[in-house]
Design a protein around this motif. Structure first.
Motif, mmCIF file in Angstrom:
data_model
loop_
_atom_site.group_PDB
_atom_site.id
_atom_site.type_symbol
_atom_site.label_atom_id
_atom_site.label_comp_id
_atom_site.label_asym_id
_atom_site.label_seq_id
_atom_site.Cartn_x
_atom_site.Cartn_y
_atom_site.Cartn_z
ATOM 1 N N GLY A 22 -3.530 9.449 -1.150
ATOM 2 C CA GLY A 22 -3.224 10.772 -1.693
ATOM 3 C C GLY A 22 -2.692 10.782 -3.105
ATOM 4 O O GLY A 22 -2.503 11.855 -3.687
ATOM 5 N N GLN A 23 -2.459 9.609 -3.695
ATOM 6 C CA GLN A 23 -1.930 9.526 -5.047
ATOM 7 C C GLN A 23 -3.043 9.195 -6.033
ATOM 8 O O GLN A 23 -3.673 8.120 -5.925
ATOM 9 N N PRO A 24 -3.326 10.078 -6.999
ATOM 10 C CA PRO A 24 -4.385 9.802 -7.972
ATOM 11 C C PRO A 24 -4.105 8.500 -8.729
ATOM 12 O O PRO A 24 -2.958 8.163 -9.024
ATOM 13 N N GLY A 25 -5.186 7.765 -9.009
ATOM 14 C CA GLY A 25 -5.060 6.523 -9.762
ATOM 15 C C GLY A 25 -5.971 6.516 -10.964
ATOM 16 O O GLY A 25 -6.875 7.352 -11.086
ATOM 17 N N LYS B 185 -4.026 -2.711 0.134
ATOM 18 C CA LYS B 185 -3.452 -3.439 1.260
ATOM 19 C C LYS B 185 -3.989 -2.857 2.564
ATOM 20 O O LYS B 185 -4.627 -1.789 2.579
ATOM 21 N N GLU B 186 -3.738 -3.568 3.625
ATOM 22 C CA GLU B 186 -4.222 -3.172 4.938
ATOM 23 C C GLU B 186 -3.861 -1.712 5.242
ATOM 24 O O GLU B 186 -2.727 -1.273 5.081
ATOM 25 N N GLY B 187 -4.900 -0.955 5.656
ATOM 26 C CA GLY B 187 -4.684 0.416 6.093
ATOM 27 C C GLY B 187 -4.695 1.455 4.989
ATOM 28 O O GLY B 187 -4.573 2.659 5.285
ATOM 29 N N ASP B 188 -4.832 1.045 3.730
ATOM 30 C CA ASP B 188 -4.865 2.042 2.645
ATOM 31 C C ASP B 188 -6.067 2.970 2.812
ATOM 32 O O ASP B 188 -7.141 2.555 3.290
ATOM 33 N N ALA B 189 -5.876 4.208 2.418
ATOM 34 C CA ALA B 189 -6.961 5.198 2.463
ATOM 35 C C ALA B 189 -7.342 5.548 1.031
ATOM 36 O O ALA B 189 -6.509 6.039 0.261
ATOM 37 N N VAL B 190 -8.591 5.292 0.699
ATOM 38 C CA VAL B 190 -9.083 5.537 -0.650
ATOM 39 C C VAL B 190 -10.099 6.672 -0.590
ATOM 40 O O VAL B 190 -11.005 6.645 0.261
ATOM 41 N N VAL B 191 -9.960 7.614 -1.493
ATOM 42 C CA VAL B 191 -10.940 8.699 -1.588
ATOM 43 C C VAL B 191 -11.541 8.666 -2.983
ATOM 44 O O VAL B 191 -10.805 8.753 -3.988
ATOM 45 N N PHE B 192 -12.869 8.511 -3.030
ATOM 46 C CA PHE B 192 -13.572 8.495 -4.311
ATOM 47 C C PHE B 192 -14.252 9.843 -4.536
ATOM 48 O O PHE B 192 -14.723 10.492 -3.602
#
Length: 356
Positions: free
Chosen positions: A61-64, A72-79
């Motif tokens: 949920g944090q823009p990068g 890391k394990e379990g991270d959720a990435v939205v492209f």
């Protein structure tokens, strides 16, 4: 342990990463789930597809912004699709002049917003050769605000006296003020401050009153004795600076930057010419019209009609003010009995602006 595979979510789908464990790696492992933006010209038209930013993303949920950021394990990435990149351009900036406006109603007149010029940018694309002009910063109006103070439940009024000092009436008025625990503001005429009246100015200061200028000679000459706007810019400024100097020469202190203009005539054009010299110009709510000499009863009745936050206009100079003196003897004890306090303009200006 650092080489062990991890599972992350990419746009809601589980993806295993066994090598590089970065945002870029997740993007590639997921089959590039977003498309790159385009290279566009200065008008926004596409020059070349896919030559913009590769993608946008957020992790948990944090823009990068850095695609080499580790996961890391379990991270959720939205492209999501990458943004466009505008062609390089040559640009020039020009100021957009701000406007000056006079707004509101009320006895206190001061700068509410200093204003700022805007910026107009003209760009010429190095690839397309196109030229566009756009506003990149909106101008902000300089606002001269007239307002009423919001005194809330405080029953306060500001007594003000113009055209002094006067060798007889000023002293009598000071005696009455002292007897009623009253503070007032005196708007003095500079050329009336001399050796014979200097002690009156010193007494006003010593007894806690505010001393301000009502200009040097009440806008005499080209101002016709009543209107600064009839005068040249240099004359307007001189009226104020000489009036202030007459006060400071006697008190040994910097004169107040609060003024009252002759006749209350203070249009925007005058403000613009003298705004660096003053902080506020003061009008009034109640004009006792004591200069007409309507009789002490009429003047007293006008003063008695005061409501909280009012600025009351009277005169301690400019002629025989015996009627004003007698009116004050009657009206101040009356208002004091009603619970009113008498404060200076500086004190009145500490209250917030009334929302009307």
């Amino acid at each position: 342990m650092s080489n062990a595979p991890i599972t992350v979510s990419v746009n809601g789908n589980s993806i295993d990463l066994s090598g590089a464990k970065t945002v870029q790696a997740a993007f590639e492992a997921a089959g590039e789930p977003a498309k790159a933006g385009n290279l566009v010209d200065v008008e926004g038209a596409t020059l070349e597809e896919g030559k913009g930013y590769q993608f946008s993303f957020a992790v948990n949920g944090q823009p990068g912004t850095d695609p080499t950021s580790p996961l890391k394990e379990g991270d959720a990435v939205v492209f999501s699709d990458g943004g466009d990149i505008e062609e390089e351009s040559d640009s020039t900036d020009e100021p957009i002049p701000h406007e000056t406006v006079d707004q509101g109603y009320g006895p206190i007149h001061m700068v509410d917003n200093p204003g700022a010029d805007g910026v107009k940018t003209t760009k010429t694309g190095k690839i397309s050769g196109k030229t566009v002009t756009q506003t990149t910063a909106e101008p902000q109006d300089r606002v001269y605000r007239r307002y009423y103070p919001d005194t809330g439940e405080d029953k306060v009024v500001a007594l003000t006296f113009d055209d002094g000092p006067w060798d007889t009436s000023t002293a009598e008025i000071l005696d009455i003020l002292k007897a009623n625990d009253a503070k007032a503001t005196f708007f003095t005429v500079g050329n009336r401050i001399d050796d014979s009246t200097a002690d009156l100015i010193k007494r006003e200061v010593a007894e806690g009153h505010q001393v301000c200028t009502h200009t040097w000679d009440h806008a005499a000459g080209s101002g016709q004795g009543v209107n600064l706007s009839f005068m040249s810019k240099d004359e307007q400024r001189e009226e104020i600076t000489k009036g202030m100097k007459a006060i400071s020469d006697v008190t040994g202190q910097e004169a107040s930057k609060v003024i009252r203009s002759p006749g209350g005539n203070f249009p925007t054009e005058v403000w613009m010419n003298v705004e660096d010299l003053i902080t506020a110009e003061i009008g009034w709510d109640i004009d006792t019209e004591d200069w007409r000499k309507p009789g002490s009863d009429a003047i007293a009745q006008a003063i008695k009609c005061a409501t909280p936050g009012d600025v009351i206009l009277m005169h301690d100079g400019g002629g025989d003010r015996s009627e004003t003196v007698e009116a004050l003897k009657e009206a101040l004890p009356y208002l004091k009995k009603q619970g009113f306090r008498f404060i200076t303009i500086d004190e009145l200006m500490q209250y917030p602006k009334k929302d009307i």
